[in-house]
Scaffold this active site. Structure first.
Site, short mmCIF file in Angstrom:
data_model
loop_
_atom_site.label_atom_id
_atom_site.label_comp_id
_atom_site.label_asym_id
_atom_site.label_seq_id
_atom_site.Cartn_x
_atom_site.Cartn_y
_atom_site.Cartn_z
N LYS A 58 65.52 70.89 37.35
CA LYS A 58 64.42 70.13 37.33
C LYS A 58 63.85 69.81 36.03
CE LYS A 58 63.19 72.47 41.65
NZ LYS A 58 62.68 73.31 42.57
N GLN A 102 58.70 78.31 41.47
CA GLN A 102 60.09 78.37 42.07
C GLN A 102 60.10 79.55 42.98
OE1 GLN A 102 62.66 75.98 41.50
NE2 GLN A 102 63.58 77.35 43.33
N ASP A 125 55.06 70.46 45.16
CA ASP A 125 55.97 70.90 46.18
C ASP A 125 55.53 70.35 47.61
OD1 ASP A 125 58.51 71.79 44.82
OD2 ASP A 125 57.61 73.71 44.36
#
Ligand code: NAP
Length: 311
Positions: A58, A102, A125
């Site tokens: 990412k 994450q 997200d």
């Protein structure tokens, strides 16, 4: 006359995602070059090797596109309250547009509390309840990257969603549920399956469009697939056992065993690749499919967050 049951060999068209992912990133890069500014803060806790690789990818994508990034790698001993403090400071910082934590977090951390603490306007997200609720109401702002990428892939290949019988196997917050919402909003007739579904194959076999996200190597076999269906394989599982590789990959096994010899494992999805290739009409490869789109869509969401916050 040709008998109907004669197999003609692999026939599913592979829905490769590399060029679409590159295009999505190139569009983001062009926006940056036109003067847009964005910054993504990626937070990782502990030493899970898969998480480390995902975050590295990412950050690398941010560099490629020109999005500024910060990598907060915290020790496994980090407490929920320490992580909440970091999230609070990232929430208030004017220069940070997107925050991603994450997952999975170490079990000692209250994952729900962390997700709930992220400012919904920085939740790239799309996991915060506000964004989940908006998606469920048909008013999406930030949509989880993996299902959003799958919709882009279907559109890019002109695969009809409207009116299709779509089946999503898996009901996780990050893939299955948002996927089902997105398909419903595009007028598919959606069935969601999970570990308690009775006679899974009977349900999945009626689907024109089958999306699988369960986390079990090659679990969906030929018998689960309607002939000619479009099959989207979200799974990412490592296999290293030689006989398993042979049974999963058929004529491709030799190439895959070379990968195992080099890397120690090869990646396989949740769909049995050799069997699906015989039955499906279209199939996403693993690797080279959905995974590439997830990171590309994160870039898109981060730019969207920056644009919405800075306008
Ligand atoms: P998850 O949170 O573990 O959820 C798995 C889901 O599969 C659950 O809903 C579970 O049902 C269902 N399931 C498990 N066994 C089943 C069975 N035998 N029959 C039917 N359903 C079953 O998984 P996830 O986070 O959604 O991830 C799924 C897979 O996608 C993993 O391989 C992951 O690595 C991969 N993934 C890939 C990407 C990407 O970018 N390519 C992104 C995210 C995830 P219950 O709810 O009943 O337990």
């Amino acid at each position: 006359m040709i008998a109907e049951n004669i197999k003609t060999g692999p026939r599913a068209r592979l829905l490769e995602a590399a060029s679409l992912a590159a295009r999505i990133k190139a569009e983001a890069k062009a926006e940056i070059e036109r003067g847009a500014r964005a910054c993504l803060a990626a937070v990782r806790v502990g030493e899970d090797p898969a998480s480390a690789v995902y975050v590295k990818n990412k950050i690398r994508a941010c560099e490629e596109v020109g999005i500024r990034s910060e990598h907060h790698a915290l020790p496994g001993s980090t407490t929920t309250s320490e992580l909440l403090d970091l999230i609070a400071s990232l929430n208030t910082r004017e220069d940070v547009d997107g925050i991603l934590t994450q997952l999975p977090l170490p079990t000692a951390i209250d994952e729900t509390a962390i997700i709930d603490a992220i400012d919904p306007s920085k939740d790239v997200d799309g996991f915060h309840p506000v964004n989940v609720g908006k998606l469920a109401m048909g008013r999406p702002v930030f949509v989880p990257c993996t299902p959003a990428g799958i919709i882009e892939l279907l559109n890019d290949n002109a695969i009809e969603i409207r009116g299709a019988n779509a089946c999503v196997v898996g009901r996780s917050q990050i893939v299955g549920r948002p996927m089902a919402q997105l398909l419903l909003q595009r007028d598919a007739t959606v069935t969601i399956c999970h570990s308690r579904t009775r006679d899974l194959a009977a349900v999945t076999r009626s689907a024109d469009l089958l999306v699988v996200a369960i986390g079990r190597a090659g679990f969906i076999r030929g018998e689960h697939i309607k002939p000619g269906a479009t099959v989207i394989d979200v799974g990412m599982n490592q296999v290293s056992d030689e006989s398993e590789v042979r049974s999963l990959f058929g004529s491709e096994a030799k190439k895959r065993l070379e990968v195992v010899a080099k890397r120690g494992y090869t990646l396989v999805g949740d769909v049995h690749p050799a069997e699906a290739a015989e039955v499906a009409g279209m199939l996403t490869p693993v690797p080279g499919g959905v995974g590439l789109l997830t990171v590309a869509m994160l870039m898109k969401n981060t730019l969207k967050a920056a644009t919405l916050r800075r306008r």
